[in-house]
Design an enzyme around this catalytic site. Sequence first.
Site, PDB file in Angstrom:
ATOM      1  N   ARG A   1       0.839  -1.205   0.000  1.00  0.00           N
ATOM      2  CA  ARG A   1       0.000   0.000   0.000  1.00  0.00           C
ATOM      3  C   ARG A   1       0.875   1.257   0.000  1.00  0.00           C
ATOM      4  O   ARG A   1       0.589   2.230  -0.691  1.00  0.00           O
ATOM      5  CB  ARG A   1      -0.918  -0.003   1.223  1.00  0.00           C
ATOM      6  CG  ARG A   1      -2.021  -1.034   1.133  1.00  0.00           C
ATOM      7  CD  ARG A   1      -3.067  -0.800   2.204  1.00  0.00           C
ATOM      8  NE  ARG A   1      -2.735  -1.465   3.441  1.00  0.00           N
ATOM      9  CZ  ARG A   1      -3.271  -2.627   3.831  1.00  0.00           C
ATOM     10  NH1 ARG A   1      -4.155  -3.234   3.083  1.00  0.00           N
ATOM     11  NH2 ARG A   1      -2.929  -3.165   4.970  1.00  0.00           N
TER      12      ARG A   1
ATOM     13  N   PHE B   1     -11.332  -4.269  -6.173  1.00  0.00           N
ATOM     14  CA  PHE B   1     -11.430  -5.083  -4.953  1.00  0.00           C
ATOM     15  C   PHE B   1     -10.865  -4.261  -3.787  1.00  0.00           C
ATOM     16  O   PHE B   1      -9.954  -4.697  -3.079  1.00  0.00           O
ATOM     17  CB  PHE B   1     -10.651  -6.408  -5.092  1.00  0.00           C
ATOM     18  CG  PHE B   1     -10.970  -7.193  -6.331  1.00  0.00           C
ATOM     19  CD1 PHE B   1     -12.085  -8.031  -6.363  1.00  0.00           C
ATOM     20  CD2 PHE B   1     -10.178  -7.100  -7.470  1.00  0.00           C
ATOM     21  CE1 PHE B   1     -12.383  -8.774  -7.509  1.00  0.00           C
ATOM     22  CE2 PHE B   1     -10.468  -7.837  -8.611  1.00  0.00           C
ATOM     23  CZ  PHE B   1     -11.570  -8.682  -8.635  1.00  0.00           C
TER      24      PHE B   1
ATOM     25  N   ASP C   1     -15.793  -2.294  -5.293  1.00  0.00           N
ATOM     26  CA  ASP C   1     -15.927  -3.504  -4.484  1.00  0.00           C
ATOM     27  C   ASP C   1     -17.388  -3.949  -4.545  1.00  0.00           C
ATOM     28  O   ASP C   1     -18.286  -3.142  -4.784  1.00  0.00           O
ATOM     29  CB  ASP C   1     -15.521  -3.249  -3.026  1.00  0.00           C
ATOM     30  CG  ASP C   1     -15.108  -4.535  -2.308  1.00  0.00           C
ATOM     31  OD1 ASP C   1     -13.892  -4.780  -2.170  1.00  0.00           O
ATOM     32  OD2 ASP C   1     -15.997  -5.307  -1.898  1.00  0.00           O
ATOM     33  N   SER C   2     -17.602  -5.250  -4.315  1.00  0.00           N
ATOM     34  CA  SER C   2     -18.980  -5.753  -4.324  1.00  0.00           C
ATOM     35  C   SER C   2     -19.663  -5.578  -2.974  1.00  0.00           C
ATOM     36  O   SER C   2     -20.860  -5.796  -2.847  1.00  0.00           O
ATOM     37  CB  SER C   2     -18.983  -7.234  -4.727  1.00  0.00           C
ATOM     38  OG  SER C   2     -18.102  -7.947  -3.901  1.00  0.00           O
TER      39      SER C   2
ATOM     40  N   ASP D   1      -6.492  -6.433  -6.576  1.00  0.00           N
ATOM     41  CA  ASP D   1      -6.190  -7.224  -5.368  1.00  0.00           C
ATOM     42  C   ASP D   1      -7.383  -8.115  -5.048  1.00  0.00           C
ATOM     43  O   ASP D   1      -8.084  -7.897  -4.059  1.00  0.00           O
ATOM     44  CB  ASP D   1      -5.859  -6.278  -4.203  1.00  0.00           C
ATOM     45  CG  ASP D   1      -5.420  -7.051  -2.959  1.00  0.00           C
ATOM     46  OD1 ASP D   1      -4.975  -8.221  -3.093  1.00  0.00           O
ATOM     47  OD2 ASP D   1      -5.529  -6.487  -1.855  1.00  0.00           O
TER      48      ASP D   1
ATOM     49  N   CYS E   1      -3.431 -13.824  -3.977  1.00  0.00           N
ATOM     50  CA  CYS E   1      -3.193 -14.343  -2.618  1.00  0.00           C
ATOM     51  C   CYS E   1      -3.577 -15.817  -2.556  1.00  0.00           C
ATOM     52  O   CYS E   1      -3.802 -16.365  -1.483  1.00  0.00           O
ATOM     53  CB  CYS E   1      -3.949 -13.524  -1.580  1.00  0.00           C
ATOM     54  SG  CYS E   1      -5.731 -13.542  -1.811  1.00  0.00           S
TER      55      CYS E   1
HETATM   56  N1  SAH Z   1      -7.182  -4.412  -1.380  1.00  0.00           N
HETATM   57  C1  SAH Z   1      -7.807  -4.633  -0.113  1.00  0.00           C
HETATM   58  C2  SAH Z   1      -8.143  -6.092   0.142  1.00  0.00           C
HETATM   59  C3  SAH Z   1      -9.000  -6.762  -0.931  1.00  0.00           C
HETATM   60  S1  SAH Z   1      -9.855  -8.151  -0.345  1.00  0.00           S
HETATM   61  C4  SAH Z   1      -6.944  -4.052   1.010  1.00  0.00           C
HETATM   62  O1  SAH Z   1      -5.771  -3.712   0.784  1.00  0.00           O
HETATM   63  O2  SAH Z   1      -7.432  -3.920   2.116  1.00  0.00           O
HETATM   64  C5  SAH Z   1     -10.908  -8.573  -1.638  1.00  0.00           C
HETATM   65  C6  SAH Z   1     -12.152  -7.715  -1.781  1.00  0.00           C
HETATM   66  O3  SAH Z   1     -12.795  -8.108  -2.998  1.00  0.00           O
HETATM   67  C7  SAH Z   1     -13.219  -7.845  -0.713  1.00  0.00           C
HETATM   68  O4  SAH Z   1     -13.477  -6.577  -0.194  1.00  0.00           O
HETATM   69  C8  SAH Z   1     -14.486  -8.377  -1.436  1.00  0.00           C
HETATM   70  O5  SAH Z   1     -15.671  -7.749  -0.983  1.00  0.00           O
HETATM   71  C9  SAH Z   1     -14.197  -7.979  -2.857  1.00  0.00           C
HETATM   72  N2  SAH Z   1     -14.785  -8.801  -3.929  1.00  0.00           N
HETATM   73  C10 SAH Z   1     -14.813 -10.149  -4.029  1.00  0.00           C
HETATM   74  N3  SAH Z   1     -15.298 -10.529  -5.222  1.00  0.00           N
HETATM   75  C11 SAH Z   1     -15.575  -9.386  -5.907  1.00  0.00           C
HETATM   76  C12 SAH Z   1     -16.064  -9.100  -7.212  1.00  0.00           C
HETATM   77  N4  SAH Z   1     -16.354 -10.081  -8.072  1.00  0.00           N
HETATM   78  N5  SAH Z   1     -16.209  -7.813  -7.587  1.00  0.00           N
HETATM   79  C13 SAH Z   1     -15.898  -6.800  -6.717  1.00  0.00           C
HETATM   80  N6  SAH Z   1     -15.407  -7.023  -5.486  1.00  0.00           N
HETATM   81  C14 SAH Z   1     -15.244  -8.295  -5.084  1.00  0.00           C
END
Ligand code: SAH
Length: 398
Positions: free
Chosen positions: A210, A226, A248-249, A298, A338
């Site tokens: 980050r 995400f 994000d979803s 991510d 991950c």
């Molecule tokens: N980048 C973030 C962590 C990401 S975790 C950080 O640094 O804190 C993954 C995220 O993806 C979650 O918040 C989840 O809600 C979201 N997610 C999962 N599938 C998704 C999709 N198909 N479209 C959008 N968001 C999604």
Amino acid sequence: MADLILKPGREKSLLRRHPWIFSGAIHHLDEEPASGSTVNLLSADGHFLARASYSPASQIRARVWTFTDEPVDREFFRKRIRAAIEMRRRLNVESDADSYRLIYAESDSLPGLIVDRYGEVLVLQSLTAGAEYWKDTLASLLLEETGLAILYERSDADVRELEGLQPKVGLLSGENYQLPITITEHNLRFLVNLQTGHKTGFYLDQRNNRLRVRELAKDRDVLDCFCYTGGFTVNALAGGAKSVLSVDSSAEALELCKENIALNDLPVSRHTALEGDVFQLLRKFRDENRSFDLIILDPPKFAPTAAHAEKAARAYKDINLLAFKLLRPGGILVTFSCSGGVDAGLFQKIVAGAALDAGVEAQVVEWLSQAADHPVSLHFPESAYLKGLVCIKQRPEG
Ligand code: SAH
């Protein structure tokens, strides 16, 4: 203590110090041990190999606590917890953040136990029958060895099912603490909901990545896919991004993302939050001819194990291909996986395939990984799960 006798030749992985015994490697047990209790591991010819916790419901039937015949008791766990705390001290993790992983399971020779520190609050995650068996001991030692008073349990990870364990969430020690709590990471503040947040609340493993995004974001139009509660988004804004679009979803995650921007007095006017599916939205952006200077991908774990690798590879390729298309020439893609089931080599191949099919030339300029408080035991390479690539899309020649 029960003796667990292995089939001939099945001690090999233990001699390499890998801590797992699968059910198929077991010849017999001299008595049936209680779930989570400690057993002696013996080779087929009767040699002592290790002491391990016994998980009757799991395919991973035993996990090594120690390769010596030392007693596995309260003082044993005190030593291991101290070593883990001391290691983070030597790394000086606290100079970067007040929140970090204090104990990382197999990598800290404590299989099944994860402990994250969020400011003054400890969060414990017990993942195996062995960690569950010793939980009260571990909880009281953690409080003693850290001097902290608040310990919250987040033993609600899916993998507990494989151990025949029910989810458990709640306060193990302390009271009257405010939710959500605020943590500090590289001088930025984040609200974390320890009760309902992902993992133990926050993706602590991405801390340094980050910060890297903060350094790369100046004057750029950023797309954070995400975004969860805005880890990368907040850093991009702090780094002087021209605009940040966070996708994000989860509406709840986006709400916290907005609060985190406000909490750090960052320019709300430069930010847009969009609730939706990244796979669909990237296609929509492509159809609208939108473009960005910096894209972060991510995603959640697409492949928990190698068995899911093929399907995961298609998903990774899909989003990376679209991201390459949406990038302006000279733009930067910061892309992560991950998934334990996709190793660093395969991930790079997937991203290379995505660039090829997108018809772009790109260079990898950095390889990223999990922060140092998430160490990888050389004997347990499975714990190296987070990999990231920083790619630059080349400008067309001429
Ligand atoms: N980048 C973030 C962590 C990401 S975790 C950080 O640094 O804190 C993954 C995220 O993806 C979650 O918040 C989840 O809600 C979201 N997610 C999962 N599938 C998704 C999709 N198909 N479209 C959008 N968001 C999604």
